[in-house]
Design an enzyme around this catalytic site. Sequence first.
Site, PDB file in Angstrom:
ATOM      1  N   SER A 135      -6.689 -14.177  69.926  1.00  0.00           N
ATOM      2  CA  SER A 135      -7.037 -12.753  69.954  1.00  0.00           C
ATOM      3  C   SER A 135      -5.771 -11.954  70.230  1.00  0.00           C
ATOM      4  CB  SER A 135      -8.076 -12.533  71.056  1.00  0.00           C
ATOM      5  OG  SER A 135      -8.353 -11.165  71.214  1.00  0.00           O
ATOM      6  N   LYS A 161      -7.700 -12.889  65.332  1.00  0.00           N
ATOM      7  CA  LYS A 161      -8.594 -11.758  65.635  1.00  0.00           C
ATOM      8  C   LYS A 161      -7.733 -10.636  66.169  1.00  0.00           C
ATOM      9  CE  LYS A 161     -11.609 -10.951  69.665  1.00  0.00           C
ATOM     10  NZ  LYS A 161     -12.815 -11.429  70.358  1.00  0.00           N
ATOM     11  N   LYS A 163      -7.672  -6.672  67.791  1.00  0.00           N
ATOM     12  CA  LYS A 163      -8.443  -5.610  68.421  1.00  0.00           C
ATOM     13  C   LYS A 163      -8.232  -4.323  67.634  1.00  0.00           C
ATOM     14  CE  LYS A 163      -9.836  -7.868  72.075  1.00  0.00           C
ATOM     15  NZ  LYS A 163     -11.258  -7.969  72.444  1.00  0.00           N
ATOM     16  N   ASP A 188     -12.070  -6.952  66.220  1.00  0.00           N
ATOM     17  CA  ASP A 188     -12.956  -6.749  67.372  1.00  0.00           C
ATOM     18  C   ASP A 188     -12.787  -5.322  67.884  1.00  0.00           C
ATOM     19  OD1 ASP A 188     -14.437  -6.809  69.687  1.00  0.00           O
ATOM     20  OD2 ASP A 188     -13.252  -8.356  70.685  1.00  0.00           O
ATOM     21  N   GLU A 213     -16.465  -7.555  65.006  1.00  0.00           N
ATOM     22  CA  GLU A 213     -17.134  -7.825  66.272  1.00  0.00           C
ATOM     23  C   GLU A 213     -17.415  -6.544  67.054  1.00  0.00           C
ATOM     24  OE1 GLU A 213     -14.883 -10.624  68.593  1.00  0.00           O
ATOM     25  OE2 GLU A 213     -16.343 -10.636  70.216  1.00  0.00           O
ATOM     26  N   ASP A 238     -21.204  -9.280  70.643  1.00  0.00           N
ATOM     27  CA  ASP A 238     -20.643  -9.887  71.858  1.00  0.00           C
ATOM     28  C   ASP A 238     -21.309  -9.185  73.059  1.00  0.00           C
ATOM     29  OD1 ASP A 238     -19.062 -10.619  74.018  1.00  0.00           O
ATOM     30  OD2 ASP A 238     -17.185  -9.844  73.227  1.00  0.00           O
ATOM     31  N   LYS A 262     -20.418 -16.149  75.185  1.00  0.00           N
ATOM     32  CA  LYS A 262     -19.532 -16.421  76.320  1.00  0.00           C
ATOM     33  C   LYS A 262     -20.447 -16.858  77.452  1.00  0.00           C
ATOM     34  CE  LYS A 262     -16.225 -12.735  75.180  1.00  0.00           C
ATOM     35  NZ  LYS A 262     -15.972 -11.289  75.368  1.00  0.00           N
ATOM     36  N   GLY A 290     -13.809 -15.557  74.669  1.00  0.00           N
ATOM     37  CA  GLY A 290     -12.961 -15.806  75.834  1.00  0.00           C
ATOM     38  C   GLY A 290     -12.802 -14.541  76.634  1.00  0.00           C
TER      39      GLY A 290
HETATM   40  O1  NPG Z   1      -8.590 -15.380  74.532  1.00  0.00           O
HETATM   41  O2  NPG Z   1      -9.606 -15.252  76.440  1.00  0.00           O
HETATM   42  C1  NPG Z   1      -9.184 -14.747  75.384  1.00  0.00           C
HETATM   43  C2  NPG Z   1      -9.433 -13.281  75.167  1.00  0.00           C
HETATM   44  C3  NPG Z   1     -10.264 -13.000  73.996  1.00  0.00           C
HETATM   45  O3  NPG Z   1     -10.148 -10.805  73.157  1.00  0.00           O
HETATM   46  C4  NPG Z   1     -10.631 -11.552  73.956  1.00  0.00           C
HETATM   47  N1  NPG Z   1     -11.514 -11.162  74.866  1.00  0.00           N
HETATM   48  O4  NPG Z   1     -13.627  -8.462  74.121  1.00  0.00           O
HETATM   49  O5  NPG Z   1     -13.804 -10.554  73.790  1.00  0.00           O
HETATM   50  C5  NPG Z   1     -13.212  -9.594  74.274  1.00  0.00           C
HETATM   51  C6  NPG Z   1     -11.924  -9.813  75.015  1.00  0.00           C
HETATM   52  C7  NPG Z   1     -11.960  -9.499  76.482  1.00  0.00           C
HETATM   53  C8  NPG Z   1     -10.980  -9.980  77.296  1.00  0.00           C
HETATM   54  C9  NPG Z   1     -12.960  -8.773  77.045  1.00  0.00           C
HETATM   55  C10 NPG Z   1     -10.993  -9.743  78.652  1.00  0.00           C
HETATM   56  C11 NPG Z   1     -12.970  -8.541  78.395  1.00  0.00           C
HETATM   57  C12 NPG Z   1     -11.993  -9.011  79.190  1.00  0.00           C
END
Ligand code: NPG
Length: 368
Positions: A135, A161, A163, A188, A213, A238, A262, A290
């Site tokens: 990500s 991925k 953001k 995302d 997403e 999500d 998750k 994640g």
């Molecule tokens: O690789 O752990 C990872 C992060 C993946 O982008 C990621 N997580 O929206 O899914 C999400 C985002 C996130 C991270 C959301 C931290 C909230 C806190």
Amino acid sequence: MKIDAVEIRVLKMRLLAPFRTSFGVQQDRYPLLVRLEIDGRSQWGECVAGEGPWYSYETVETAWQILKGYLLPAVIGRELSGVDALETLFAPVRGHHMAKACLEMAFTAALAEHARKPLAKFLGGVRDRVETGVSIGIQATTDELLESIAARLAEGYRRIKVKIEPGWDVQAIEAIRERYPEITLMADANSAYELDDAAHLAQLDRFRLLMLEQPLPAGDLVDHAALQRQIRTPICLDESIESARDARQALQLGACQVINIKPGRVGGFAESRRIHDIAANGGVPVWCGGMLETGIGRACNVALATLPNFRLPGDISASDRYWAQDIVEPPFVLHKGGTIAVPTRWGLGVRVNVELVDRLTVRREMVR
Ligand code: NPG
């Protein structure tokens, strides 16, 4: 099995690089850990709650309070026949799935260890490697975005991925597609859009994204269904899916074609399994998200992602994607083909480096 006592801790860990999403920028992570004293051993769990109420209403602070005030008093010192018993005792507490999940997952890992099985096998997993993606946060410029993607591809990640948010979407994705016509790519939005943006989001259709997403606010299944009728890109949910009921209703409404599970968001492994099964029955693939976890949460995600309907690469990057040194040994590493090996030791499958955890701890309390 009986939980005799639980230590709650908060660590302070610096991310290797700041991570920017539509919620804001994050430089430090404050993971809340629980250490269960169970069966004469220590069993660790990780809560995925964030520092502020952006991704979810839950925060490190609320998780601490709910654990200490309600969840731990409900379970400590009781004979627990299994995860069902734990879920029953937690049921009177409304929501707070992240607080519940860290206990449920640690307890499940303890059950796996007791049964002398690796967590993945105990959950019914069917693979010894899981496919992972990476990500990439919002960057200051398109050049930086392309550089960051090049670096991740060179490391071996096979699914990217990115953001997005209003002002950083169609052009950014277009630039990526021009440079990399064939990579597996997804976006995302972390709830950054509204249904009125449907025509704008439909511009993403020409980039053959694996999925889009969580474009709209969490919990809004009806508008996601309306949006899905207006765009071709498959919507993945999500934040909107906090339970098996949400998953069932999302599929009934046609609000998504993919689900990100998750375990930390939905209350643990048992609820994850129910969502997994509902999606499988509806012909909808799932993947494991994640939340910038340490190796403890990562081990849980890897184990869950071995279930059969996890058919798309997860956000389960290697430890060195986020941490100079992970708090588990061995750390998670990326293998050829963009996969991560599933631990084969009993239980959680990784050893917690307690000395390092001690050094990183900024708050701790023992609850008996
Ligand atoms: O690789 O752990 C990872 C992060 C993946 O982008 C990621 N997580 O929206 O899914 C999400 C985002 C996130 C991270 C959301 C931290 C909230 C806190």
